[in-house]
Design a protein around this motif. Sequence first.
Motif, PDB file in Angstrom:
ATOM      1  N   GLY A  15       0.773  -1.237   0.000  1.00  0.00           N
ATOM      2  CA  GLY A  15       0.000   0.000   0.000  1.00  0.00           C
ATOM      3  C   GLY A  15       0.801   1.282   0.000  1.00  0.00           C
ATOM      4  O   GLY A  15       0.274   2.337   0.356  1.00  0.00           O
ATOM      5  N   LYS A  16       2.062   1.246  -0.410  1.00  0.00           N
ATOM      6  CA  LYS A  16       2.893   2.448  -0.404  1.00  0.00           C
ATOM      7  C   LYS A  16       2.307   3.536  -1.312  1.00  0.00           C
ATOM      8  O   LYS A  16       2.115   4.677  -0.892  1.00  0.00           O
ATOM      9  N   THR A  17       2.044   3.168  -2.549  1.00  0.00           N
ATOM     10  CA  THR A  17       1.545   4.143  -3.512  1.00  0.00           C
ATOM     11  C   THR A  17       0.154   4.620  -3.136  1.00  0.00           C
ATOM     12  O   THR A  17      -0.162   5.813  -3.239  1.00  0.00           O
ATOM     13  N   ALA A  18      -0.701   3.704  -2.684  1.00  0.00           N
ATOM     14  CA  ALA A  18      -2.058   4.088  -2.274  1.00  0.00           C
ATOM     15  C   ALA A  18      -2.017   5.062  -1.112  1.00  0.00           C
ATOM     16  O   ALA A  18      -2.797   6.022  -1.065  1.00  0.00           O
ATOM     17  N   ALA A  19      -1.098   4.840  -0.176  1.00  0.00           N
ATOM     18  CA  ALA A  19      -0.987   5.731   0.975  1.00  0.00           C
ATOM     19  C   ALA A  19      -0.553   7.125   0.537  1.00  0.00           C
ATOM     20  O   ALA A  19      -1.123   8.134   0.974  1.00  0.00           O
ATOM     21  N   LEU A  20       0.446   7.208  -0.337  1.00  0.00           N
ATOM     22  CA  LEU A  20       0.891   8.512  -0.803  1.00  0.00           C
ATOM     23  C   LEU A  20      -0.176   9.185  -1.664  1.00  0.00           C
ATOM     24  O   LEU A  20      -0.321  10.412  -1.638  1.00  0.00           O
ATOM     25  N   ARG A  21      -0.916   8.389  -2.419  1.00  0.00           N
ATOM     26  CA  ARG A  21      -2.007   8.966  -3.212  1.00  0.00           C
ATOM     27  C   ARG A  21      -3.053   9.609  -2.298  1.00  0.00           C
ATOM     28  O   ARG A  21      -3.562  10.685  -2.576  1.00  0.00           O
ATOM     29  N   ALA A  22      -3.356   8.933  -1.183  1.00  0.00           N
ATOM     30  CA  ALA A  22      -4.315   9.487  -0.235  1.00  0.00           C
ATOM     31  C   ALA A  22      -3.783  10.745   0.430  1.00  0.00           C
ATOM     32  O   ALA A  22      -4.519  11.719   0.651  1.00  0.00           O
ATOM     33  N   VAL A  23      -2.495  10.751   0.757  1.00  0.00           N
ATOM     34  CA  VAL A  23      -1.895  11.913   1.421  1.00  0.00           C
ATOM     35  C   VAL A  23      -1.865  13.122   0.489  1.00  0.00           C
ATOM     36  O   VAL A  23      -2.207  14.242   0.891  1.00  0.00           O
ATOM     37  N   THR A  24      -1.485  12.915  -0.755  1.00  0.00           N
ATOM     38  CA  THR A  24      -1.357  14.041  -1.684  1.00  0.00           C
ATOM     39  C   THR A  24      -2.704  14.543  -2.180  1.00  0.00           C
ATOM     40  O   THR A  24      -2.799  15.687  -2.650  1.00  0.00           O
ATOM     41  N   ALA A  25      -3.745  13.721  -2.088  1.00  0.00           N
ATOM     42  CA  ALA A  25      -5.062  14.120  -2.591  1.00  0.00           C
ATOM     43  C   ALA A  25      -5.625  15.322  -1.847  1.00  0.00           C
ATOM     44  O   ALA A  25      -6.469  16.050  -2.377  1.00  0.00           O
ATOM     45  N   THR A  26      -5.155  15.539  -0.631  1.00  0.00           N
ATOM     46  CA  THR A  26      -5.684  16.636   0.189  1.00  0.00           C
ATOM     47  C   THR A  26      -4.836  17.899   0.106  1.00  0.00           C
ATOM     48  O   THR A  26      -5.173  18.898   0.755  1.00  0.00           O
ATOM     49  N   LEU A  27      -3.771  17.879  -0.675  1.00  0.00           N
ATOM     50  CA  LEU A  27      -2.901  19.053  -0.752  1.00  0.00           C
ATOM     51  C   LEU A  27      -3.545  20.170  -1.566  1.00  0.00           C
ATOM     52  O   LEU A  27      -4.251  19.921  -2.541  1.00  0.00           O
ATOM     53  N   ASN A  28      -3.267  21.394  -1.161  1.00  0.00           N
ATOM     54  CA  ASN A  28      -3.767  22.566  -1.864  1.00  0.00           C
ATOM     55  C   ASN A  28      -2.986  22.738  -3.170  1.00  0.00           C
ATOM     56  O   ASN A  28      -1.776  22.991  -3.135  1.00  0.00           O
ATOM     57  N   PRO A  29      -3.646  22.630  -4.342  1.00  0.00           N
ATOM     58  CA  PRO A  29      -2.916  22.742  -5.620  1.00  0.00           C
ATOM     59  C   PRO A  29      -2.365  24.136  -5.868  1.00  0.00           C
ATOM     60  O   PRO A  29      -1.536  24.312  -6.774  1.00  0.00           O
ATOM     61  N   HIS A  30      -2.823  25.121  -5.106  1.00  0.00           N
ATOM     62  CA  HIS A  30      -2.291  26.478  -5.258  1.00  0.00           C
ATOM     63  C   HIS A  30      -1.008  26.671  -4.465  1.00  0.00           C
ATOM     64  O   HIS A  30      -0.355  27.718  -4.588  1.00  0.00           O
TER      65      HIS A  30
END
Length: 215
Positions: free
Chosen positions: A52-67
């Motif tokens: 689940g390494k990639t899935a975990a990072l995908r979940a973490v980055t999904a909440t980042l502010n794109p601005h």
Amino acid sequence: MELQHVGLRHPPLGKETSELWDDGMLTRLRERFQWLLQSPGIGLLTGEAGVGKTAALRAVTATLNPHRYQVIYHAETDFGRLDLYRCLAQSLGLAPSYRRALLWREIKAHIHHLADAKQILPVWILDEAQNLPPDFFRDFPAFLNFAFDSRDLMSVWLVGHRLARITEQARQFPARIDQHRIAALSFCLDGEGRSLRLEDNGQDSAGFNRGAELL
């Protein structure tokens, strides 16, 4: 039909899952990830394939502010270092040069522009990092040298499933890499392959204990 019968919209362990069950490991990863956003540096996330390494990072980055953050994800790492930097340039919206010296200058100038004009931090995630070529590790610290080595303008995460291989390659970093913050985390199974834990092997920092484990 089966999913509707139990009230689910998608398989609970499928790639469509947007929310991951967190027993503490995901929180620890989020903390380390946030640390390297506030103090940009290098993150190392390792573990066996499928944990689940990639899935975990995908979940973490999904909440980042794109601005504020530009997340760049590359899994095609079994190439030469020039191809890797060309991929980075394309992801940054640049027309990549075929000459590495010019390519580096253009990428680093653009990263400076993101920081100074837009206050955006690039976050470069290199999956399958065990396939990265040795010469990439050798000169990567030079690439991270911004403004006479006075600024840290991007965070990088190396993700892979062969800890020994990645660690061996990382030893090629010159001494100046110690000036960067390094977070090293490992998804590990117990001896019987039943219990997953996250080992924190990174450098000490405020609020973190080296060698901590989440069971």
